[in-house]
Design a protein around this motif. Structure first.
Motif, PDB file in Angstrom:
ATOM      1  N   ALA A 198       0.822  26.975 -37.319  1.00  0.00           N
ATOM      2  CA  ALA A 198       1.474  27.367 -36.071  1.00  0.00           C
ATOM      3  C   ALA A 198       0.552  27.160 -34.871  1.00  0.00           C
ATOM      4  CB  ALA A 198       1.923  28.826 -36.142  1.00  0.00           C
ATOM      5  N   ALA A 246       2.677  23.385 -35.203  1.00  0.00           N
ATOM      6  CA  ALA A 246       3.723  23.103 -36.192  1.00  0.00           C
ATOM      7  C   ALA A 246       4.833  24.140 -36.106  1.00  0.00           C
ATOM      8  CB  ALA A 246       3.131  23.104 -37.604  1.00  0.00           C
ATOM      9  N   ASP A 247       6.072  23.663 -36.152  1.00  0.00           N
ATOM     10  CA  ASP A 247       7.209  24.576 -36.284  1.00  0.00           C
ATOM     11  C   ASP A 247       7.615  24.583 -37.759  1.00  0.00           C
ATOM     12  OD1 ASP A 247       8.574  22.194 -36.695  1.00  0.00           O
ATOM     13  OD2 ASP A 247       9.582  22.221 -34.750  1.00  0.00           O
ATOM     14  N   SER A 248       8.714  25.243 -38.078  1.00  0.00           N
ATOM     15  CA  SER A 248       9.119  25.362 -39.485  1.00  0.00           C
ATOM     16  C   SER A 248       9.443  24.002 -40.100  1.00  0.00           C
ATOM     17  CB  SER A 248      10.305  26.312 -39.625  1.00  0.00           C
ATOM     18  OG  SER A 248      11.397  25.855 -38.850  1.00  0.00           O
ATOM     19  N   ASP A 271       8.090  21.094 -39.220  1.00  0.00           N
ATOM     20  CA  ASP A 271       6.801  20.435 -39.431  1.00  0.00           C
ATOM     21  C   ASP A 271       6.130  20.955 -40.702  1.00  0.00           C
ATOM     22  OD1 ASP A 271       6.850  18.841 -37.099  1.00  0.00           O
ATOM     23  OD2 ASP A 271       6.114  20.523 -35.884  1.00  0.00           O
ATOM     24  N   THR A 272       6.224  22.257 -40.936  1.00  0.00           N
ATOM     25  CA  THR A 272       5.616  22.849 -42.132  1.00  0.00           C
ATOM     26  C   THR A 272       6.272  22.308 -43.392  1.00  0.00           C
ATOM     27  OG1 THR A 272       5.094  24.851 -40.863  1.00  0.00           O
ATOM     28  CG2 THR A 272       5.011  25.023 -43.258  1.00  0.00           C
TER      29      THR A 272
END
Length: 137
Positions: free
Chosen positions: A86, A90-92, A94-95
C-alpha cells in the motif's frame, strides 16, 4: 570533590569484574562522610545486530523485482523486506496482480486466505518459501 551543605561527596569510577561481565554497566562509588554506597548507571550500547528478513535473500530479491515491475516503480524507489504494498502505491487489484506474478515466477498456488495476509514483501517472501518447501516435500 564537591561540597554540598557541609557534606562531601566523592565520585570515582571503579573497574571491577561486574563491569567486564555486564556490558553497559558502570560501577561508581559514592562516599558521604566516610560511608560508601554503590550505584550502577546504564550506558547506551551501540546496536550490533542487523535486522534482516527471515526469508531467503534470493526469494526476497525476486519478490522485490516482481513488485517493482508490477507497480512500475522507478529504480531509485527503495523496495525492501519491510516495504508495504500500500505504501508503494498498490491498490487491491495491484496486490492480486503481484500475487499472480509470484505464483507464475515460483510455480506455486497461493490460496485466497493466504493472499489476504500478504501486505509486505517479507510476508510474500516467507509465504513463498513455505509453499516451495511444502511443494518439494
Amino acid at each position: 570533590m564537591a561540597s554540598l551543605a557541609g557534606s562531601s561527596i566523592s565520585m570515582q569510577p571503579r573497574h571491577s569484574l561486574a563491569t567486564s561481565r555486564v556490558p553497559g554497566l558502570k560501577l561508581v562509588s559514592f562516599m558521604d562522610q566516610g560511608r560508601s554506597s554503590l550505584a550502577f548507571r546504564l550506558r547506551p550500547m551501540p546496536a550490533r545486530l542487523r535486522i534482516s528478513c527471515a526469508a531467503k535473500p534470493e526469494t526476497v530479491d525476486k519478490v522485490c523485482e516482481i513488485v517493482r515491475k508490477q507497480l512500475a516503480l522507478p529504480s531509485d524507489k527503495p523496495v525492501t523486506c519491510d516495504s508495504k504494498f500500500a505504501e508503494l502505491g498498490a491498490d487491491s487489484l495491484d496486490t492480486v496482480e503481484i500475487v499472480m506474478g509470484l505464483e507464475e515466477e515460483f510455480g506455486i498456488t497461493v490460496e485466497e486466505d493466504n493472499a489476504q495476509n500478504i501486505a509486505t514483501v517479507l510476508d510474500a517472501a516467507e509465504l513463498i518459501d513455505k509453499l516451495c518447501s511444502e511443494k518439494s516435500a
